[in-house]
Enzyme design. Structure first.
Site, PDB file in Angstrom:
ATOM      1  N   CYS A 120      15.351   9.747   3.130  1.00 18.58           N
ATOM      2  CA  CYS A 120      14.498  10.118   1.898  1.00 18.58           C
ATOM      3  C   CYS A 120      14.739  11.535   1.297  1.00 18.58           C
ATOM      4  O   CYS A 120      14.464  11.987   0.266  1.00 18.58           O
ATOM      5  CB  CYS A 120      13.314   9.598   1.686  1.00 18.58           C
ATOM      6  SG  CYS A 120      11.908  10.570   2.361  1.00 18.58           S
ATOM      7  N   GLU A1276      15.307  -3.469   7.811  1.00 14.04           N
ATOM      8  CA  GLU A1276      13.779  -3.963   8.153  1.00 14.04           C
ATOM      9  C   GLU A1276      13.906  -4.189   9.900  1.00 14.04           C
ATOM     10  O   GLU A1276      12.779  -4.001  10.356  1.00 14.04           O
ATOM     11  CB  GLU A1276      13.321  -4.883   7.645  1.00 14.04           C
ATOM     12  CG  GLU A1276      12.880  -4.818   5.990  1.00 14.04           C
ATOM     13  CD  GLU A1276      12.668  -6.161   5.410  1.00 14.04           C
ATOM     14  OE1 GLU A1276      13.790  -7.055   5.094  1.00 14.04           O
ATOM     15  OE2 GLU A1276      11.432  -6.390   5.216  1.00 14.04           O
TER      16      GLU A1276
END
Ligand SMILES: Cc1cc2nc3c(=O)[nH]c(=O)nc-3n(C[C@H](O)[C@H](O)[C@H](O)COP(=O)(O)OP(=O)(O)OC[C@H]3O[C@@H](n4cnc5c(N)ncnc54)[C@H](O)[C@@H]3O)c2cc1C
Ligand code: FES
Ligand code: FES
Length: 1344
Positions: A120, A1276
């Site tokens: 990020c 995930e």
């Protein structure tokens, strides 16, 4: 690069700070504020993640010139704790100062980006600055220096490995783990006895090429501004005073002036590093109208070696103390430096390097934090404090009275601490330091201790004994009476037993003591004592081998540090298909599109957007009660404060105050009743953030508490407080099967929740356009369409008036879906009402309080199994703590049920699931979405079955694993070939069998340290349960110059989806990556998007992008074939001339997906991600500490589109999962108030937590015609693999318990914190501690 000299005007004098950064600086504002506010206002690089020194996102380098030594000191500092006034004469280098894409980038920036060390990117500027500062001081650092330098920086995405790899390229011997000093190193044949993963062999492929890197040339670094040197040389400096309407800052430059200031303002704090005063002002609301901050007063910085010891000036920083002591211990004999060694031990783990460089020794001592690491040592070491005032000098002992702030033993208000005397130790004197924290580094101790004993010459009789503890009371506590009673006794086991009893009696903790963990703390108190006993016994033996017995070999392990070698890793990924075109980037490790901009600080996040004219700030007032009637809300005082524009309550939203999510509805701003602490109640809008926050504190709300308060899952079960409906999945005939099995067991496991801890907190800026009710919402969200919908409904406008834009998100993990939309809608309401832009950025503590996180779970299981380990019947109940509102809780329960069997075929299975309604903030989506909890319950059950059968868990796992072609409990066909491959490969590459034997050998030879090994398989189903939830769209434009602009519905939140989309366009249109651009996501370009999550963002949007490209290609094919040697510019121009559209939308309708909950059958998932992970840990049975020694991960990723991004997702998720299952622990009060509201209370994994060895490998490519280029979504699944660490710890604890004669089922809840590890390793010390009757006290926290 510009070098800006900043001139700030104080009220009476002028001073210069030099900011080495790139940007225009306005000099008038925030003179008395913090550096971070100053920087955030002007530049985008320095980030704000917590405001309390705990995350490192705001790291800058401060440089100061010392005119006496003529040396420049460069050190890392947290801008969020650095008062701007303290920077007189300093040069501050921000990330912009060292490089930018507009000029040239610095090698650190380049390497972090190219080594895929950013996801990020929100932590990246801080990481860059920590590394840059290290290189300024050590151009070729060692690995220890590197690990130390990054110890104060948190990253929630990457798992740190790629950051370390990038930084390692600057180290002298980057190819090696450099652990020679600890015995073996990775290059030695047979590390651990298993040579498969030597670095440099053919499996150790790299995702980057070092040859490309710019060299680091220290001569090219920015020079310290000569002007500041000249300024510092000037002797004629005077006290500087800066003032604002609320505060005065006084910086005396001589001792005389300092003492005068202290006489004039005796109550003013003497701020040195501001790491104690600063957090108190920010978080506790303590206000100081006057602050005295000495500047370079020589007397406060002395380092004197006297005959009796060392005298260190109060202003010497803790980092400098560390260096000084390291130097002294090298030069002086060990018998003289016992105290210095002990201090050094604690200084290695105390906070991170930023805090250690800012904090002063004097400030540390005088803060007298109850958990101070140094004060217990200094107190047992007979240290003294040299004080001075206008009245003269005096000396006071640093003793218990001083630490308790007894007025008779304390500084007088007008006194200053000038220096500290730390005596040398003497022969026959031994000093030791102990601490245990939730995380090994950069975490305040749960309990710490300093212990000192002095013997008569060679007689082994205690002449002096001094023991102090931190963390066990409101101040550092000395066990004085106990020590007194032990004097004269010989150092033997009887003395130890007596000492434990005495100390437990003297250092007593009530059951309700603040901080909780009472039994753990009691156990640590005597466990440390035992360690001291052994340590001293060993030293005595070394000093006099004839008279003192040796320690039993097995006991020596109590003294050794947990396994500590340097990190190293290997990656084995797929190479791109050799048959593919050379310019085709699919399958290549392409760097994150924003990687370089992350590293230079040019990547813009929501809060970096420049201030808009007339902008207002919005802050929330939240409920302080968990369940209550709102009797009244009084806004009058708050409204009367300057700068306050408005305060919104539910009254302002009469017919729009409800929003609906799935089957539940929730009040946006409730007016009658509150259901949890942290529920939004009012929104205060003011001209500035400071004014809004000040006013928020003056909103007066009167509540009447309501009963019953339901906080825990157990409370909810008792009160039958559930969200409807109950979900059930059944397969086979469970009841019949139970009649046929050899054994039945029943058990349960509780799993705590998890905070998302995205580094960028919830942020938004809403700008009304002033025309046709249009409004632009810039927001950090995963679900722009939902923001658009709620905003439109709150504003009573149609959706086409509300445009939601997301450039990038600084981490989300599921936490920026529902709550974000409500926050944005309220912000939009305010903006619309006042016709002015409104910004709202939550503080870390507010964010953690308001937003909820991963659902805590309770899993109950009843398993029927045969003696050979086959589980024939499984009956389960899942309960999740949903909080006050439904949010996604039901969906989480459903996904948990559908995924619970993990990799196993249970022929008869029943599971029912309930989402509990409690008085907590509603929990929400979080990476893995129920699977990390459901999977853990199943694995815990399997582990227990194995124990009952007397079989190794991996055997029971293998026996019960799916066969190659099989059927899931919801009757979906499944081919698990790759699961079995992963499992076998993981067992093989980890040398599981051999290492299991080695672990057993280690355990038989070590009583107080145990190792554990566990391997866990993974079958992670990918799909969203409905076709509509999987639809995606894209828009691709080709411009006449041949360049392409692509946009799609997915959000870039670190996972690299935009990078993958550009790779897709590049392949489809056969054009270079550099030709393609992606600006961000907006409801204006792609409407009606689904939330970004569930591992499928790249899958689904990629198929839509591919579709758009193929449409374009089809249109342009005739033109291209007519001119095959043409360029895209030529083709675009021709198409334009021929009136052929150069713009196309792409669409993917979603994977086939359905589930019928009535029949429990369906095809909810498109495909499965398979994997396996093996972890080895070592635990310290006396303290509960653990170290992850090695993890091997094998994953089936299909055909990787971008191996660098895919590895990043796997390892980042693994580390997040490791945090979930081991150290991340939320604490709530019995009244439902969250205590853990920042990085100082809530510990996510830091660099010290990652496995020493990490090996990740992909299975060879496998085809899947339905997915994007046969790839698999990996966002995930890796979370669950973190539980291999949980089960490795479980294995180690089991070994300890077996040795202590405690067989039987071992049930351990998650997270397996140091507290749980220690208390499960029962021994004579856990038996010795007093226990409180449940119900006889109110515990500090409740396990929710
Ligand atoms: C993120 C973070 C992590 C931390 N982790 C740890 C940890 O792991 N272990 C640990 O032990 N501590 C830890 N700390 C606490 C840290 O050690 C202290 O905050 C620090 O040492 C205080 O030093 P300072 O110079 O910043 O003090 P300041 O905040 O500047 O001052 C503190 C107090 O000392 C007084 N004072 C300072 N100097 C003088 C003087 N010369 N004469 C008179 N009064 C004086 C001031 O008046 C003030 O009351 C942590 C702090 C933070 C923010
Ligand atoms: S923002 Fe400064 S350390 Fe977190
Ligand atoms: S990349 Fe480090 S926090 Fe996201």
């Amino acid at each position: 690069m510009n070098t800006n000299f900043l001139v700030t005007h104080g009220t009476s004098v002028m001073f210069k700070i030099c900011f080495i950064c790139d940007g225009v600086i306005d000099i008038k504002v925030q003179q008395l504020g913090l550096l971070v506010s100053f920087l955030l206002f002007r530049l985008t690089g320095t980030k704000y993640g917590c405001g309390g020194g705990g995350c490192g996102a705001c790291t800058v380098m401060i440089s100061r010139y010392n005119p006496t030594t003529k040396k420049i000191r460069h050190y890392p500092a947290n801008a969020c704790l650095t008062p701007i006034c303290s920077l007189y004469g300093a040069a501050v280098t921000t990330v912009e100062g060292i490089g930018s894409t507009r000029t040239s980038i610095h090698p650190v920036q380049e390497r972090i980006a190219k080594c895929h060390g950013t996801q990020c990117g929100f932590c990246t500027p801080g990481m860059v600055m920590s590394m840059y500062t290290l290189l300024r001081n050590h151009p070729e650092p060692t690995l220890s220096q590197l690990n130390d330098a990054l110890g104060g920086n948190l990253c929630r995405c990457t798992g740190y490995r790629p950051i370390i790899d990038a930084c390692k390229t600057f180290c002298k011997t980057s190819g090696c783990c450099q652990s020679k000093e600890n015995g073996v190193c990775c290059l030695d044949q047979g590390i651990n006895g298993f040579p498969e993963f030597e670095e440099g062999n053919e499996t150790s492929l790299k995702l980057f090429s070092e040859e490309e890197f710019l060299p680091l040339d220290p001569t090219q670094e920015l020079i310290f501004p000569p002007e500041l040197m000249t300024m510092a040389e000037k002797k004629t400096q005077k006290t500087r005073i800066f003032g604002s309407d609320r505060m005065t800052w006084i910086s005396p430059v001589t001792l005389k002036e300092l003492l005068e200031a202290k006489v004039k303002y005796p109550q003013a704090p003497v701020v040195m590093g501001n790491t104690s005063v600063g957090p108190d002002m920010k978080f506790k609301g303590i206000f100081h109208p006057v602050i005295i901050s000495p500047d370079r007063i020589e007397e406060l910085s002395i380092v004197n070696y006297t005959e009796n010891g060392l005298t260190l000036g109060a202003a010497v920083s803790l980092a400098q103390v560390k260096d000084i002591l390291a130097n002294v211990t090298r030069k002086l004999p060990e018998e003289k430096t016992q105290m210095y060694h002990a201090l050094l031990k604690h200084l290695g783990t105390l906070a991170g390097p930023q805090i250690r460089n800012m904090a002063s020794l004097g400030g540390h001592i005088l803060s007298r934090h109850p958990d101070s690491d140094l004060n217990p040592l200094l107190a047992v070491g007979n240290c003294t404090l040299n004080l001075v005032s206008k009245e003269g000098k005096r000396q006071i002992p640093l003793n218990e009275q001083f630490l308790r702030k007894c007025p008779s033993a304390d500084l007088k208000p007008e006194e200053i601490l000038i220096s500290v005397n730390i005596p040398y130790s003497r022969k026959w004197e031994i000093v030791s330091a102990f601490r245990q924290a939730q995380r090994q580094q950069n975490a305040l101790a749960i309990v710490n201790s300093g212990m000192r004993v002095c013997f008569g010459k060679g007689d082994g009789i205690i002449r002096e004994l001094s023991i102090a503890y931190g963390g066990v009371g409101p101040a550092t506590i000395l066990a004085k009476n106990s020590c007194q009673k032990l004097i004269g006794r010989p150092w033997n086991e009887e003395m130890l037993a007596a000492a434990c009893r005495l100390i437990l009696d003297e250092v007593s903790l009530p059951g309700s003591a603040p901080g909780g963990r009472v039994e753990f703390k009691r156990t640590l108190i005597i466990s440390f004592l035992f360690k001291f006993y052994l340590e001293v016994s060993q030293i005595l033996k070394e000093m006099d081998p004839v008279h003192y017995p040796s320690l039993a070999g097995k006991y020596e392990s109590a003294l050794e540090d947990l396994h500590s070698r340097h990190y190293w890793s290997t990656l084995k990924y797929q190479n791109a298909d050799l048959k593919q075109l050379s310019q085709d980037p699919i399958g290549h490790p392409i760097m994150h599109l924003s990687g370089v901009k992350h590293a230079t600080g040019e990547a813009i996040y929501c809060d970096d957007m420049p201030v808009v004219d007339q902008e207002l700030f919005l802050t929330f007032v939240t409920s302080s009660r968990a369940r209550a009637k709102i009797v009244s809300i009084d806004l009058s005082e708050a409204l009367s404060l300057p700068g306050v524009v408005d305060i919104l309550t539910g009254e302002h939203l009469p017919d729009i105050n409800t929003f609906h999510f799935l089957t539940d509805s929730e009040k946006i701003l409730p007016t009658d009743e509150v259901s949890c602490v942290g529920q939004l109640l009012c929104a205060v809008i003011a001209d500035s953030e400071v004014q809004a926050k000040r006013a928020a504190q003056r909103v007066k709300i009167v509540y009447r508490d309501l009963e019953p308060l339901i906080l825990t899952i157990e409370d909810a079960i008792q009160s039958k407080s559930f969200f409807e409906p109950e979900r059930k999945l059944e397969y086979g005939n469970v009841d019949e099967a139970f009649k046929m099995v050899d054994q039945i067991l029943e058990g349960e496991i509780h799993m705590g929740g998890q905070e998302h801890f995205y580094m960028e907190t919830q942020s938004m800026l809403v700008v009304p356009k002033g025309e046709d009710q249009e409004i632009d919402v810039y927001v950090s969200t995963q679900f722009p369409k939902y923001v658009q919908d709620i905003t439109a409904s709150v504003l009573k406008v149609s959706a086409n008036k509300v445009m939601c834009h997301v450039k990038r998100v600084g981490g989300a993990f599921g936490g920026k879906v529902t709550k974000t939309s409500i926050l944005a809608a309220i912000t939009a309401f305010a903006a619309n009402k006042h016709g002015r832009p409104v910004r709202c950025v939550l503080e870390r503590g507010e964010d953690m309080l308001i937003t909820g996180g991963r659902h805590p779970y309770l899993g109950k299981y009843k398993a029927g199994f045969m003696n050979d380990g086959r589980i024939l019947a499984l009956d389960m109940e899942h309960y999740c703590n949903g909080g006050a509102f439904l949010d996604e809780s039901l969906f989480v329960i459903e996904m948990g049920l559908l995924k619970l069997e993990n990799a196993y075929k249970f022929p008869n299975l029943r599971c029912r699931g309930w989402a509990c309604r409690t008085n907590l903030p509603s929990n929400t989506a979080f990476r893995g979405f129920g699977f990390p909890q459901a999977g853990l319950i199943t694995e815990a059950c399997i582990t227990e079955v194995a124990a009952r059968c007397g079989l190794p868990p991996e055997k029971v796992r293998t026996i019960n694993m799916y066969k190659e072609i099989d059927q899931t409990p919801y009757k979906q066909e499944i081919n698990t070939k790759n699961l079995i491959e992963c499992w076998k490969e993981c067992m093989a590459t980890s040398s599981y069998t051999l290492r299991k034997t080695a672990v057993e050998k280690f355990n038989s030879e070590n009583y107080w340290k145990k190792k554990g090994l566990a391997v866990v398989p993974l079958k992670f189903p990918v799909g969203l349960g409905s076709v509509a939830a999987g639809q995606a769209a894209a828009l691709v434009h080709i411009y006449l110059d041949g360049s392409v602009l692509v946009t799609h519905g997915g959000i870039e939140m670190g996972q690299g989806v935009h990078t993958k989309m550009i790779q897709v366009v590049s392949r489809e249109l056969r054009m270079p990556l550099s030709n393609i651009h992606l600006r961000g996501t907006s409801t204006e370009t792609v409407p009606n998007t689904n939330t970004s999550g569930g591992s499928v963002v790249a899958d689904l949007n990629g198929l839509a992008v591919k579709d758009a490209c193929q449409t374009l290609l089809k249109r342009l094919e005739p033109i291209i074939s007519k001119n095959p040697r043409g360029t895209w510019k030529d083709w675009a121009q021709t198409a334009f001339n021929e009136s052929i559209s150069l713009s196309a939308t792409g669409y993917f309708r979603g994977y086939e997906s359905n589930i019928n909950w009535e029949t429990g059958e369906g095809h909810p998932f498109e495909y499965f991600v398979y994997g396996a992970s093996c972890s080895e840990v070592e635990i310290d049975c006396l303290t509960g500490a653990h170290k992850n020694i090695r993890t091997d991960i094998v994953m089936d990723v299909g055909c990787s589109i971008n191996p660098a991004l895919d590895v990043g997702q796997i390892e980042g998720a693994f580390i997040q999962g490791m945090g979930l299952y081991t150290i991340e622990e939320l604490n709530y009060s019995p009244q439902g108030v969250l205590y853990t509201r920042g990085p100082n209370q809530y510990k996510i994994p830091a660099i010290c937590d990652i496995p020493t060895e990490l090996h990740i490998s992909f299975l060879p490519p496998s085809e899947n015609s339905n997915t994007l280029y046969s790839s698999k979504g990996l966002g995930e699944s890796g979370i669950f693999l973190g539980c291999s660490v949980f089960f490795a710890i479980h294995d180690a604890i089991s070994a300890a318990r077996r040795e202590r004669g405690l067989p039987g089922p071992l049930r351990l809840n998650s997270p397996l914190t140091p507290e749980k590890i220690r208390m499960a390793c029962e021994d004579k010390f856990t038996k010795m501690i007093p226990r409180d009757e449940p119900g006889s006290y109110v515990p500090w926290s409740v396990p929710i």
